[in-house]
Design a protein around this motif. Structure first.
Motif, PDB file in Angstrom:
ATOM      1  N   ARG A 284       0.643  -1.272  -0.343  1.00  0.00           N
ATOM      2  CA  ARG A 284      -0.330   0.058   0.166  1.00  0.00           C
ATOM      3  C   ARG A 284       0.788   1.347  -0.067  1.00  0.00           C
ATOM      4  O   ARG A 284       2.143   1.310   0.062  1.00  0.00           O
ATOM      5  CB  ARG A 284      -0.913   0.117   1.410  1.00  0.00           C
ATOM      6  CG  ARG A 284      -1.817  -1.102   1.785  1.00  0.00           C
ATOM      7  CD  ARG A 284      -2.712  -0.869   2.928  1.00  0.00           C
ATOM      8  NE  ARG A 284      -3.584  -1.966   2.602  1.00  0.00           N
ATOM      9  CZ  ARG A 284      -3.443  -3.038   3.760  1.00  0.00           C
ATOM     10  NH1 ARG A 284      -1.965  -3.183   4.534  1.00  0.00           N
ATOM     11  NH2 ARG A 284      -5.060  -3.814   3.945  1.00  0.00           N
ATOM     12  N   GLY A 285       0.449   2.425  -0.327  1.00  0.00           N
ATOM     13  CA  GLY A 285       0.555   3.560   0.518  1.00  0.00           C
ATOM     14  C   GLY A 285       2.264   3.589  -0.474  1.00  0.00           C
ATOM     15  O   GLY A 285       1.702   3.523  -1.883  1.00  0.00           O
ATOM     16  N   GLN A 286       2.923   4.620  -0.740  1.00  0.00           N
ATOM     17  CA  GLN A 286       4.500   5.325  -0.668  1.00  0.00           C
ATOM     18  C   GLN A 286       4.690   3.361  -1.484  1.00  0.00           C
ATOM     19  O   GLN A 286       5.824   4.005  -2.585  1.00  0.00           O
ATOM     20  CB  GLN A 286       5.214   5.885  -0.011  1.00  0.00           C
ATOM     21  CG  GLN A 286       4.517   7.127   0.345  1.00  0.00           C
ATOM     22  CD  GLN A 286       5.697   8.004   1.524  1.00  0.00           C
ATOM     23  OE1 GLN A 286       6.435   7.324   2.053  1.00  0.00           O
ATOM     24  NE2 GLN A 286       5.358   9.119   2.214  1.00  0.00           N
ATOM     25  N   GLN A 287       5.356   2.393  -0.426  1.00  0.00           N
ATOM     26  CA  GLN A 287       5.902   1.696  -1.328  1.00  0.00           C
ATOM     27  C   GLN A 287       4.685   0.941  -2.955  1.00  0.00           C
ATOM     28  O   GLN A 287       5.461   0.580  -4.057  1.00  0.00           O
ATOM     29  CB  GLN A 287       5.648   0.370  -0.669  1.00  0.00           C
ATOM     30  CG  GLN A 287       5.908  -1.026  -0.279  1.00  0.00           C
ATOM     31  CD  GLN A 287       6.096  -2.199   0.292  1.00  0.00           C
ATOM     32  OE1 GLN A 287       5.135  -2.651   0.956  1.00  0.00           O
ATOM     33  NE2 GLN A 287       7.731  -2.566   0.729  1.00  0.00           N
ATOM     34  N   ARG A 288       3.411   1.336  -3.001  1.00  0.00           N
ATOM     35  CA  ARG A 288       2.370   0.434  -3.701  1.00  0.00           C
ATOM     36  C   ARG A 288       3.055   2.200  -4.651  1.00  0.00           C
ATOM     37  O   ARG A 288       3.249   1.405  -6.467  1.00  0.00           O
ATOM     38  CB  ARG A 288       1.096   0.630  -3.726  1.00  0.00           C
ATOM     39  CG  ARG A 288       0.762   0.156  -4.933  1.00  0.00           C
ATOM     40  CD  ARG A 288      -0.932   0.248  -4.384  1.00  0.00           C
ATOM     41  NE  ARG A 288      -1.144  -1.007  -5.483  1.00  0.00           N
ATOM     42  CZ  ARG A 288      -1.973  -2.319  -5.429  1.00  0.00           C
ATOM     43  NH1 ARG A 288      -1.744  -2.876  -4.706  1.00  0.00           N
ATOM     44  NH2 ARG A 288      -2.431  -2.763  -6.066  1.00  0.00           N
TER      45      ARG A 288
END
Length: 338
Positions: A284-288
């Motif tokens: 999710r989020g920044q990683q995605r």
């Protein structure tokens, strides 16, 4: 001549010391009082949240249970109870304690703040999933109502937190808990995970280490007395009883199939080529967003080019560029060899 100077120095020193201790708002005594009030506020709010969640699950709570939850005893615990009654947040009858209407409303505001902040951490930061709860446990006591609404707007007014728990509305409405356990279903059925309990922390960590996340679709292969075997993204996983009781499911009509050769990117050998099938919902989020910026999207061609000492991270070639990914990130990318 020397004595007056010494007296002046002594007077100035005393004045400085008194200022440090007694200065309004920022003196040590003021800071001590503020810290004491803040700690009491945290105990009151933790009490409200615990009582609300217990009553939500239709459980009666004794004073002993509340004391054990807060890890507070004696005079300190009596002060907390006095504060709850004084603010008309709870009613105490014999050895039992329950929330008043005002207490329930206050508790819902704390729960709303906690779950919105967890959703924010999931969508907007790279903080580890195992740390969301503890981070929110601290932040729920300091965010103002206007700050919470600003954050909620920024992340799109979500209905559920990243664990699948419903987020109370601003007016204090909370949907009833729904979902079923593994033992309601039969072997061979396809289900979706709609909630993962994040406490105890050790159990939650074991669940997410298997790349199991809210929204994931799984096939139930075998149901035993003490364990369940599932298929997730083409991989077979055995879940023990301590894990399955923390996972809630719903039945879905359409089965989801993955190619027989589907593997996590972390398993792709050096020099081999593959096509990206999907990025798991647990990413999710920044990683995605980082993976999407690299061009790692369904249909992209990818190959393992570089293996570091210890084999973590590894270098992958995608769209003509070499991208370094840790194994725990590469595990969340499903590929098929070509």
């Amino acid at each position: 001549m020397i004595q007056p100077i010494l007296n002046l120095i002594f007077g100035i020193t005393v004045l400085i010391i008194l200022t440090i201790f007694l200065f309004p708002k920022y003196g040590l005594y003021a800071m001590y009082k503020k810290s004491k009030i803040s700690k009491q506020k945290i105990y009151v709010e933790d009490s409200l949240k615990f009582l609300y969640e217990s009553e939500y699950e239709k459980l009666s709570i004794t004073l002993n249970q509340l004391s054990g939850y807060l890890k507070v005893k004696g005079e300190s615990f009596k002060n907390i109870l006095h504060r709850l009654e004084e603010m008309n947040l709870a009613e105490i009858t014999d050895d039992n304690i329950k929330l008043t209407k005002q207490g329930s409303e206050y508790a819902l505001r704390i729960i709303r703040t906690h779950r919105i902040w967890e959703k924010y951490l999931a969508e907007e930061t790279s903080i580890r999933e195992s740390e969301w709860h503890s981070e929110a446990e601290e932040k729920e006591h300091s965010l103002t109502e206007s700050e919470v609404e600003e954050i909620n707007k920024k992340i799109g007014n979500p209905l559920y937190d990243p664990h699948g728990d419903p987020i109370p509305t601003k007016t204090g409405e909370l949907p009833p808990f729904i979902g079923l356990s593994f033992y309601v279903f039969a072997e061979g059925e396809t289900v979706r995970i709609i909630h993962i309990e994040d406490q105890p922390k050790e159990i939650y960590k074991k669940i997410i280490e298997q790349n199991i996340s809210v929204g994931a679709v799984i096939n139930i292969l075998k149901i035993g007395k003490d364990s369940v075997e599932i298929e997730l993204n083409g991989k077979k996983i055995r879940l023990t009883s301590e894990l399955i009781k923390n996972i809630t499911l719903e039945k879905i009509k359409t089965e989801v199939y993955f190619p027989a050769g589907a593997i996590p990117l972390s398993d792709l050998e050096k020099g081999k080529n593959a096509v990206v099938l999907s990025i798991l919902k647990s990413c999710r989020g920044q990683q995605r967003r980082r993976l999407l910026d690299f061009g790692i999207v369904p249909g992209s061609k990818i190959s393992t080019e570089i293996e570091s000492l210890g084999n973590d991270p590894r270098g992958y070639k995608v769209r003509g560029a070499i991208v370094a990914l840790r194994n725990n990130t590469a595990k969340q990318i499903l590929v098929e060899k070509v």
